[in-house]
Write an enzyme that holds these catalytic residues in place. Sequence first.
Site, PDB file in Angstrom:
ATOM      1  N   ARG A 157      -7.723  -0.412   0.915  1.00  0.00           N
ATOM      2  CA  ARG A 157      -8.293  -1.596   0.262  1.00  0.00           C
ATOM      3  C   ARG A 157      -8.715  -1.295  -1.172  1.00  0.00           C
ATOM      4  O   ARG A 157      -8.711  -2.178  -2.027  1.00  0.00           O
ATOM      5  CB  ARG A 157      -9.464  -2.128   1.106  1.00  0.00           C
ATOM      6  CG  ARG A 157     -10.593  -1.146   1.277  1.00  0.00           C
ATOM      7  CD  ARG A 157     -11.520  -1.480   2.436  1.00  0.00           C
ATOM      8  NE  ARG A 157     -10.959  -1.103   3.732  1.00  0.00           N
ATOM      9  CZ  ARG A 157     -11.557  -1.318   4.898  1.00  0.00           C
ATOM     10  NH1 ARG A 157     -12.740  -1.929   4.936  1.00  0.00           N
ATOM     11  NH2 ARG A 157     -10.995  -0.935   6.025  1.00  0.00           N
ATOM     12  N   LYS A 165       0.840  -1.201   0.000  1.00  0.00           N
ATOM     13  CA  LYS A 165       0.000   0.000   0.000  1.00  0.00           C
ATOM     14  C   LYS A 165       0.879   1.257   0.000  1.00  0.00           C
ATOM     15  O   LYS A 165       1.663   1.483   0.914  1.00  0.00           O
ATOM     16  CB  LYS A 165      -0.911   0.009   1.231  1.00  0.00           C
ATOM     17  CG  LYS A 165      -1.686   1.323   1.430  1.00  0.00           C
ATOM     18  CD  LYS A 165      -2.607   1.285   2.666  1.00  0.00           C
ATOM     19  CE  LYS A 165      -3.242   2.644   2.942  1.00  0.00           C
ATOM     20  NZ  LYS A 165      -4.088   2.655   4.159  1.00  0.00           N
ATOM     21  N   LYS A 171     -10.023  12.972   8.111  1.00  0.00           N
ATOM     22  CA  LYS A 171      -9.539  12.530   9.419  1.00  0.00           C
ATOM     23  C   LYS A 171      -9.507  13.703  10.394  1.00  0.00           C
ATOM     24  O   LYS A 171      -9.361  14.846   9.970  1.00  0.00           O
ATOM     25  CB  LYS A 171      -8.108  11.970   9.284  1.00  0.00           C
ATOM     26  CG  LYS A 171      -8.033  10.596   8.672  1.00  0.00           C
ATOM     27  CD  LYS A 171      -6.616  10.064   8.702  1.00  0.00           C
ATOM     28  CE  LYS A 171      -6.533   8.685   8.090  1.00  0.00           C
ATOM     29  NZ  LYS A 171      -7.257   7.648   8.843  1.00  0.00           N
TER      30      LYS A 171
END
Length: 498
Positions: free
Chosen positions: A353, A267, A279
């Site tokens: 993901r 990643k 965030k």
Amino acid sequence: MKYFTTTSKASRRAVDCVIVGVYTRSRLGVGAEDVDAASKGEITKRIKSGDVSASIGHCEILTNVPGIKADRVAVVGLGKSGKLTATGFKKAVTAAAQAITRTKAKSVLNCLTLEPVDSSSAYYLARHTAESVNDVLYRFTQMKSGRKKKGSPLSSVGLAIAKRGDAAKAMRGAEHGEGIATGVSLARELGNLPANVCTPSYLARTAKKLATGKGKLTTKVLSEAEMKRLGMGSLLSVSAGSAEPAKLIVMQYKGAGSDQPVVLVGKGVTFDTGGISLKPGPAMDEMKFDMCGAAGVIGTMAAVAKMKLPINLTVVVPAVENMPSSTATKPGDIVKSMSGQTIEVLNTDAEGRLILCDALTYSRRFKPAAIIDVATLTGACVVALGAHRTGIMSNSEELREEIFAAGETAEDRGWPLPLGEEYAAQLKSNFADMANIGGPGGGAVTAGCFLGKFTDGLNWAHLDIAGTAWKSGAKKGASGRPVPMLSQVLLARCGVLP
Ligand code: BES
Ligand code: MN
Ligand code: ZN
């Protein structure tokens, strides 16, 4: 770093520092025994006076020890006699290296390699010495201005061996330790660089540089246009809000002819703001470390190339920046992955993901013998395992065990987490084939299950390094993990015994 082996006694070698160890209840290690005899009891005296400690992690540097050739003696604690583990050995060598690098010593002789450590071989102790010394020597200085503080001049490490016959094994260990350390340092350096320097393009350039001149290693980089043609709608949805173009980095090392390769997918989110699902502010700077999976697999490639392992290794890095903007993906948007499966992006902060799934689908073309993805994927994994162990998930019990064992051997540990239908069911979407989040429970596992939907028929494992890839607080910085673990997987596949 230069390495040498020697069968000469601790007291007889003219180096800048010798490292010897003491156990509790005034028991002396092999090297300490010799120094004690040659100096007419200097070590015993210091134990009595309380100036040296037998606790693991303690180190005292003695100067002007009479009757010995070295300028200094580093006396380290080794704990209880007969109970020294590989972990303890590494801690002791690290403590010695930390103390020694505060001096001007250029050459050291490590006599701790003569101690009985579990069932460790000369190869293994030499390797861990090299890894530990390099880890201590590492400094991140690239971004500091002005006159840089001189680092330690340490340039030669001796490894004491009991018999001549161990010399080749110890040198091999040092060589492999040096190879792994090269990978660890590269991973730490890439991780520590700020996101305004270490962009997807920077990662791609770094991967290209590693390939030049090394015949067995080639790198190619796919552009956004090429990824679009391949149908990587999921990956591209993550970089949609960023001015930095996404890159897909593909590195291939051919050390074993036509064997099926091991594929490592890392990643590479060079900064994770969360996107529109922004965030919170505190510690957001640490999301520059969200490319540590990429750094780990590129570092492992560097290690394998340096060790010239007889194996085929392919590294695939989806590299993106996750930003909020008017072009960013929004919660509820549905994207189509390269596999054809559609994904409802319920949270743009579950972006890892989304890039990994397309990289995994892409990697099928290499017909991997095993494929392992590595990612700072979930805060939930940090809750589950803390900063100590990497989460290991796999659709193959054998591969999971293989990686677990490698972690134990390499002193870079992991722990198995489950996968399974009951968790995968949490990813149900009312509008697409799946959602990209699975609700509050079992976040590390549902992330693994998401990736599992793209690895059918592959011999696949997923490593969640969210807790292990970097340290927070005063020692903030990338750890270089899981380069040792992955290197060990590959070394073991090459038949190298620890
Ligand atoms: N990069 C983060 C995971 C992370 C968070 C690693 C904190 C280390 C420390 C990842 O992209 C992320 O944001 N994950 C979310 C997933 C959630 C939205 C399902 C998380 O863990 O909160
Ligand atoms: Mn995120
Ligand atoms: Zn992330």
